[in-house]
Write an enzyme that holds these catalytic residues in place. Sequence first.
Site, PDB file in Angstrom:
ATOM      1  N   ASP A  31      -2.979  -2.358  10.861  1.00  0.00           N
ATOM      2  CA  ASP A  31      -1.720  -3.034  10.547  1.00  0.00           C
ATOM      3  C   ASP A  31      -0.904  -3.181  11.835  1.00  0.00           C
ATOM      4  O   ASP A  31      -0.836  -2.262  12.653  1.00  0.00           O
ATOM      5  CB  ASP A  31      -0.942  -2.226   9.505  1.00  0.00           C
ATOM      6  CG  ASP A  31       0.176  -3.031   8.872  1.00  0.00           C
ATOM      7  OD1 ASP A  31       0.079  -3.352   7.674  1.00  0.00           O
ATOM      8  OD2 ASP A  31       1.162  -3.343   9.584  1.00  0.00           O
ATOM      9  N   ILE A  32      -0.285  -4.330  11.993  1.00  0.00           N
ATOM     10  CA  ILE A  32       0.486  -4.600  13.222  1.00  0.00           C
ATOM     11  C   ILE A  32       1.756  -3.741  13.317  1.00  0.00           C
ATOM     12  O   ILE A  32       2.209  -3.428  14.426  1.00  0.00           O
ATOM     13  CB  ILE A  32       0.806  -6.117  13.322  1.00  0.00           C
ATOM     14  CG1 ILE A  32       1.052  -6.546  14.749  1.00  0.00           C
ATOM     15  CG2 ILE A  32       1.966  -6.517  12.432  1.00  0.00           C
ATOM     16  CD1 ILE A  32       1.088  -8.064  14.947  1.00  0.00           C
ATOM     17  N   ASN A  88       0.334  -3.728  -2.977  1.00  0.00           N
ATOM     18  CA  ASN A  88       1.606  -4.291  -3.427  1.00  0.00           C
ATOM     19  C   ASN A  88       1.337  -5.620  -4.118  1.00  0.00           C
ATOM     20  O   ASN A  88       0.499  -6.396  -3.663  1.00  0.00           O
ATOM     21  CB  ASN A  88       2.538  -4.513  -2.232  1.00  0.00           C
ATOM     22  CG  ASN A  88       2.889  -3.212  -1.522  1.00  0.00           C
ATOM     23  OD1 ASN A  88       3.052  -2.173  -2.172  1.00  0.00           O
ATOM     24  ND2 ASN A  88       2.992  -3.255  -0.211  1.00  0.00           N
ATOM     25  N   GLU A  96       4.413  -8.869   0.924  1.00  0.00           N
ATOM     26  CA  GLU A  96       4.961  -9.855   1.870  1.00  0.00           C
ATOM     27  C   GLU A  96       3.947 -10.916   2.231  1.00  0.00           C
ATOM     28  O   GLU A  96       4.301 -12.072   2.479  1.00  0.00           O
ATOM     29  CB  GLU A  96       5.435  -9.140   3.146  1.00  0.00           C
ATOM     30  CG  GLU A  96       6.751  -8.391   2.941  1.00  0.00           C
ATOM     31  CD  GLU A  96       7.108  -7.506   4.124  1.00  0.00           C
ATOM     32  OE1 GLU A  96       6.444  -7.618   5.182  1.00  0.00           O
ATOM     33  OE2 GLU A  96       8.027  -6.697   3.964  1.00  0.00           O
ATOM     34  N   HIS A 101      -4.542  -7.427  -0.394  1.00  0.00           N
ATOM     35  CA  HIS A 101      -4.987  -6.446   0.600  1.00  0.00           C
ATOM     36  C   HIS A 101      -4.680  -5.038   0.138  1.00  0.00           C
ATOM     37  O   HIS A 101      -3.747  -4.806  -0.623  1.00  0.00           O
ATOM     38  CB  HIS A 101      -4.325  -6.702   1.957  1.00  0.00           C
ATOM     39  CG  HIS A 101      -2.827  -6.809   1.905  1.00  0.00           C
ATOM     40  ND1 HIS A 101      -2.177  -7.952   1.476  1.00  0.00           N
ATOM     41  CD2 HIS A 101      -1.860  -5.921   2.197  1.00  0.00           C
ATOM     42  CE1 HIS A 101      -0.867  -7.763   1.531  1.00  0.00           C
ATOM     43  NE2 HIS A 101      -0.639  -6.530   1.943  1.00  0.00           N
ATOM     44  N   MET A 102      -5.461  -4.102   0.631  1.00  0.00           N
ATOM     45  CA  MET A 102      -5.218  -2.675   0.423  1.00  0.00           C
ATOM     46  C   MET A 102      -4.699  -2.105   1.720  1.00  0.00           C
ATOM     47  O   MET A 102      -5.214  -2.437   2.799  1.00  0.00           O
ATOM     48  CB  MET A 102      -6.529  -1.943   0.131  1.00  0.00           C
ATOM     49  CG  MET A 102      -7.022  -2.103  -1.261  1.00  0.00           C
ATOM     50  SD  MET A 102      -8.668  -1.334  -1.396  1.00  0.00           S
ATOM     51  CE  MET A 102      -8.992  -1.792  -3.084  1.00  0.00           C
ATOM     52  N   HIS A 103      -3.694  -1.229   1.607  1.00  0.00           N
ATOM     53  CA  HIS A 103      -3.230  -0.447   2.752  1.00  0.00           C
ATOM     54  C   HIS A 103      -3.910   0.924   2.661  1.00  0.00           C
ATOM     55  O   HIS A 103      -3.815   1.587   1.624  1.00  0.00           O
ATOM     56  CB  HIS A 103      -1.721  -0.197   2.682  1.00  0.00           C
ATOM     57  CG  HIS A 103      -0.869  -1.423   2.718  1.00  0.00           C
ATOM     58  ND1 HIS A 103      -0.147  -1.803   3.828  1.00  0.00           N
ATOM     59  CD2 HIS A 103      -0.587  -2.353   1.770  1.00  0.00           C
ATOM     60  CE1 HIS A 103       0.544  -2.908   3.559  1.00  0.00           C
ATOM     61  NE2 HIS A 103       0.294  -3.262   2.317  1.00  0.00           N
TER      62      HIS A 103
END
Length: 114
Positions: A31-32, A88, A96, A101-103
């Site tokens: 993640d950025i 999310n 966002e 996607h999965m974090h």
Amino acid sequence: MNNDLIFQKIIKKEIASNILYQDNIVTAFDDIHPKAPIHILIVPNYLIKTANDINKKNKNIIAHMFYIAVKIAKQKNISEDGYKIVINCNKNGGQEINYFHMHLLGGTKLKTLY
Ligand code: 5GP
């Protein structure tokens, strides 16, 4: 730029990012703006916009995303201490980027919502 395009460009390596894993189904990259010492995003290689778009046809992709997330957690040595996998969905879920996607978050004691 449509924000789902960001992840599509990362998958196609048109935008530089630290890709940790890629196969013909999923891509995982840092993640950025990491919210934890380890913060990796796991995405399908083709566009699924939100969790609401999971269906009978694509549900195996989600299982593979989980499998890869756990594999990476083990490689990063965070599996014993533990981690969170977060998804999310839409406005109230705080999504966002309109690309499912999965974090994978770990490397510290993470706050819980409940
Ligand atoms: P969401 O809030 O949609 O669940 O999470 C989107 C995540 O994508 C955020 O954690 C954000 O930091 C990350 N992100 C946004 N733009 C980029 C980008 O260009 N590259 C990478 N690697 N991550 C991004």
